[in-house]
Write an enzyme that holds these catalytic residues in place. Structure first.
Site, PDB file in Angstrom:
ATOM      1  N   GLY A  14     -28.980  27.295  -8.421  1.00  0.00           N
ATOM      2  CA  GLY A  14     -29.484  26.164  -9.203  1.00  0.00           C
ATOM      3  C   GLY A  14     -29.636  26.491 -10.676  1.00  0.00           C
ATOM      4  O   GLY A  14     -30.363  25.809 -11.393  1.00  0.00           O
TER       5      GLY A  14
ATOM      6  N   ASP B 233     -25.875  20.159 -16.944  1.00  0.00           N
ATOM      7  CA  ASP B 233     -25.666  21.609 -16.923  1.00  0.00           C
ATOM      8  C   ASP B 233     -24.695  22.040 -18.015  1.00  0.00           C
ATOM      9  O   ASP B 233     -24.931  23.006 -18.747  1.00  0.00           O
ATOM     10  CB  ASP B 233     -25.113  22.050 -15.562  1.00  0.00           C
ATOM     11  CG  ASP B 233     -25.989  21.583 -14.414  1.00  0.00           C
ATOM     12  OD1 ASP B 233     -27.123  21.150 -14.678  1.00  0.00           O
ATOM     13  OD2 ASP B 233     -25.524  21.648 -13.265  1.00  0.00           O
TER      14      ASP B 233
ATOM     15  N   ASP C 213     -29.503  12.757 -14.347  1.00  0.00           N
ATOM     16  CA  ASP C 213     -28.360  12.712 -15.298  1.00  0.00           C
ATOM     17  C   ASP C 213     -27.257  11.769 -14.836  1.00  0.00           C
ATOM     18  O   ASP C 213     -26.732  10.980 -15.628  1.00  0.00           O
ATOM     19  CB  ASP C 213     -27.824  14.114 -15.641  1.00  0.00           C
ATOM     20  CG  ASP C 213     -27.327  14.920 -14.467  1.00  0.00           C
ATOM     21  OD1 ASP C 213     -27.484  14.481 -13.303  1.00  0.00           O
ATOM     22  OD2 ASP C 213     -26.773  16.021 -14.703  1.00  0.00           O
TER      23      ASP C 213
ATOM     24  N   GLU D 149     -34.851  15.740 -12.878  1.00  0.00           N
ATOM     25  CA  GLU D 149     -33.914  16.216 -11.845  1.00  0.00           C
ATOM     26  C   GLU D 149     -33.257  15.042 -11.142  1.00  0.00           C
ATOM     27  O   GLU D 149     -33.940  14.092 -10.753  1.00  0.00           O
ATOM     28  CB  GLU D 149     -34.699  17.073 -10.836  1.00  0.00           C
ATOM     29  CG  GLU D 149     -33.948  18.244 -10.307  1.00  0.00           C
ATOM     30  CD  GLU D 149     -33.623  19.274 -11.395  1.00  0.00           C
ATOM     31  OE1 GLU D 149     -32.516  19.184 -11.970  1.00  0.00           O
ATOM     32  OE2 GLU D 149     -34.447  20.158 -11.646  1.00  0.00           O
ATOM     33  N   HIS D 150     -31.944  15.138 -11.002  1.00  0.00           N
ATOM     34  CA  HIS D 150     -31.136  14.076 -10.392  1.00  0.00           C
ATOM     35  C   HIS D 150     -31.243  12.768 -11.186  1.00  0.00           C
ATOM     36  O   HIS D 150     -31.140  11.688 -10.629  1.00  0.00           O
ATOM     37  CB  HIS D 150     -31.521  13.860  -8.917  1.00  0.00           C
ATOM     38  CG  HIS D 150     -31.126  15.032  -8.057  1.00  0.00           C
ATOM     39  ND1 HIS D 150     -29.838  15.213  -7.600  1.00  0.00           N
ATOM     40  CD2 HIS D 150     -31.839  16.089  -7.609  1.00  0.00           C
ATOM     41  CE1 HIS D 150     -29.784  16.335  -6.888  1.00  0.00           C
ATOM     42  NE2 HIS D 150     -30.982  16.888  -6.886  1.00  0.00           N
TER      43      HIS D 150
HETATM   44  C1  GLA Z   1     -26.806  19.876 -10.417  1.00  0.00           C
HETATM   45  C2  GLA Z   1     -25.816  18.998 -11.179  1.00  0.00           C
HETATM   46  C3  GLA Z   1     -26.486  18.345 -12.386  1.00  0.00           C
HETATM   47  C4  GLA Z   1     -27.756  17.620 -11.975  1.00  0.00           C
HETATM   48  C5  GLA Z   1     -28.638  18.524 -11.106  1.00  0.00           C
HETATM   49  C6  GLA Z   1     -29.822  17.790 -10.533  1.00  0.00           C
HETATM   50  O1  GLA Z   1     -27.201  20.943 -11.195  1.00  0.00           O
HETATM   51  O2  GLA Z   1     -24.731  19.771 -11.618  1.00  0.00           O
HETATM   52  O3  GLA Z   1     -25.583  17.482 -13.022  1.00  0.00           O
HETATM   53  O4  GLA Z   1     -27.450  16.421 -11.319  1.00  0.00           O
HETATM   54  O5  GLA Z   1     -27.940  19.104 -10.035  1.00  0.00           O
HETATM   55  O6  GLA Z   1     -30.682  17.386 -11.534  1.00  0.00           O
END
Ligand code: GLA
Length: 397
Positions: free
Chosen positions: A125, A173, A34, A31-32
Site C-alpha cells: 500500500g 499514487d 481519487d 482513501e478511495h
Molecule cells: C490504490 C490506488 C489509488 C487509490 C488508493 C485508495 O493505491 O492506486 O489510486 O485509489 O488505492 O485510496
C-alpha cells in the site's frame, strides 16, 4: 547502499547514460476518493524505485530486475498489454506500460536497456508500482528529451497502470510520486488536478509520521479494487435517479446532505460505499483546514474516523490492520491512525509524538506478533520531493 550505475554496467556491459529515482507515497487521508473525482492528502516518502539505463539502437527493451535477478526482453513495436490477455501482470509490465502509453500519446521514444532497484516494500500500500511507472517515465523523458511536466508524467503513469496493466487506479499514487514536495503533504483535487503543498506541523508537536507494515501482503487487491470502482459507479447511477440529476458524474457531486436525504433508496451495500466516499471527501476538506491551523489533534481524529469508515462501510480492512490501528489509537501520544492505500493488507499510517514510539515498539508490536504470527515493522518517514534525475551517489536510502 546500492550503486545503480555499477549494477547496470555489470548487466548491460555498457555505461548507464541516465539514472533516476521516484518515491513511494503514504496517504494521510482521502482513501478511495481519487477515482471518485474527490480529494486526497498523500505525501511522497523516503523510499524509492531507482533506474539506471541507456538507449538502444535496435528498438529492443531490455529490463533487469535486481530484486529477482531477472532479465526481460521485448520489442518496442510489439508491446502486448496485460489487459484482455488473460495473463497476470509481470514486474516488467509496469515499465513496458509506460513505454506503450508514451508512444500512444505521440511521444517519440526508442529502445532502451535499464536496471530497476527499489526499497519501497511491494504489495504494502505504499505505491511501489506507481514509483516504478513514474521512474520509467522520468527515465524515458530524460533519455529521449521529452517535455513531461510532473502533472502530465503522473497522468501517463496512471494510464500505464489502467490501460496496460489493468488496475483501474486513480491518480493519487502517481501524482504523489511525480509531484511530491519535501517536508509537505500534497492536497490534490483529483478532478481538476489542482494541488497545494502543505507544510506538516510536526516539529511544533514533536511528532512524526509513522508507517507500520502489518507484514500482510495485499491479497485480492486487483479484483476487489475494480469491484469497489464498479460499486461506486452503480451508486452514482442510482443517486442520479433518486436525486433527479441525470448528469450526476461522480460521488464527488453528492453532498452528505443529499446522501442523508435519499440514501435509503439505495441497495444497502451501495449506500455503505457511497457513505464512505462522500464522508471521506468531506474529511479531506476538514483535514486541510486542520493542517492550515496546525491542529494535529483534530487531524488525528479525522484519520481515526477515516479508518472506521474504511472498515465498516468500504470493507477494505482486515483483522491485522484493525488490531494495529485500534491499539495505536488507544496509545497516549498518538494523534491518529488508519490503514493507508487500497487496503486488504499492507500498512497503517499514524501521526504520533516521538516519545510514544517506545510504547508501540515494546508493547503493541510484540503483542501483534504473538497474536498474528507476523513480523510488523515501524518506521518514521520523511516527506520527500517527487521523481528526479540523479547522480548515483544520492541513491543511498
Ligand atoms: C490504490 C490506488 C489509488 C487509490 C488508493 C485508495 O493505491 O492506486 O489510486 O485509489 O488505492 O485510496
Amino acid at each position: 547502499m546500492i550503486d545503480l550505475e555499477r549494477a547496470f554496467r555489470e548487466r548491460a556491459g555498457i555505461r548507464a547514460t541516465h539514472v533516476v529515482r521516484a518515491p513511494g507515497r503514504v496517504n494521510l487521508i482521502g482513501e478511495h476518493t481519487d477515482y471518485n473525482d474527490g480529494h486526497v492528502l498523500p505525501m511522497a516518502i523516503d523510499r524509492w524505485v531507482g533506474l539506471a539505463g541507456a538507449p538502444r539502437q535496435d528498438g529492443r527493451i531490455v529490463l533487469h530486475a535486481m530484486h529477482r535477478d531477472e532479465r526481460h526482453e521485448s520489442s518496442l513495436d510489439n508491446l502486448a498489454p496485460v489487459v484482455g490477455s488473460g495473463r497476470h501482470a509481470h514486474w516488467s509490465d509496469y515499465m513496458l506500460g509506460v513505454a506503450h502509453v508514451l508512444q500512444q500519446a505521440g511521444y517519440r521514444i526508442g529502445g532502451f536497456e535499464a536496471v530497476v532497484w527499489g526499497n519501497v516494500p511491494r504489495g504494502s500500500g505504499l505505491s511501489s508500482s506507481a514509483a516504478v511507472e513514474v521512474a520509467t517515465a522520468t527515465l524515458l523523458a530524460s533519455m529521449f528529451d521529452l517535455k513531461l511536466d510532473p502533472r502530465v508524467r503522473a497522468r501517463l503513469a496512471q494510464r500505464a497502470e489502467c490501460d496496460y496493466v489493468g488496475v483501474q487506479c486513480g491518480i493519487m499514487d502517481q501524482f504523489a510520486s511525480s509531484a511530491g514536495v519535501a517536508g509537505h503533504a500534497i492536497w490534490l483535487d483529483c478532478r481538476s488536478l489542482e494541488s497545494r503543498a502543505l507544510p506538516l506541523p510536526l516539529a511544533a508537536h514533536e511528532a512524526e509520521v509513522w508507517v507500520i507494515d502489518s507484514g500482510v501482503r495485499r491479497g485480492l487487491v486487483d479484483s476487489e479494487f475494480n469491484r469497489r470502482r464498479q460499486e461506486c459507479q452503480q451508486a452514482v447511477k442510482a443517486l442520479g435517479l433518486a436525486l433527479d440529476r441525470v448528469d450526476l458524474a461522480s460521488l464527488r457531486d453528492v453532498s452528505p446532505e443529499d446522501l442523508n436525504r435519499v440514501g435509503t433508496t439505495l441497495e444497502p451495500t451501495l449506500l455503505k460505499r457511497a457513505r464512505h466516499v462522500v464522508g471521506e471527501i468531506a474529511r479531506v476538506e476538514q483535514a486541510l483546514r486542520c493542517l492550515e491551523a496546525g491542529d494535529l489533534g483534530a487531524f488525528g481524529t479525522l484519520m481515526n474516523e477515516s479508518h472506521r469508515s474504511l472498515r465498516d462501510d468500504y470493507a477494505v480492512s482486515i483483522a491485522e490492520l484493525d488490531y494495529l490501528v485500534g491499539s495505536m489509537q488507544d496509545t497516549p501520544g498518538v494523534f491518529g491512525a488508519r490503514l493507508t492505500g487500497a487496503g486488504f493488507g499492507g500498512c497503517c499510517v499514524a501521526i504520533a509524538r516521538r516519545e510514544a514510539r517506545d510504547e508501540v515498539e515494546n508493547t503493541i508490536l510484540p503483542a501483534y506478533r504473538m497474536k498474528f504470527d507476523r513480523s510488523p515493522t515501524l518506521w518514521a518517514c520523511q516527506a520527500v520531493g517527487g521523481a528526479e534525475i540523479l547522480v548515483p551517489e544520492l541513491l543511498t536510502p
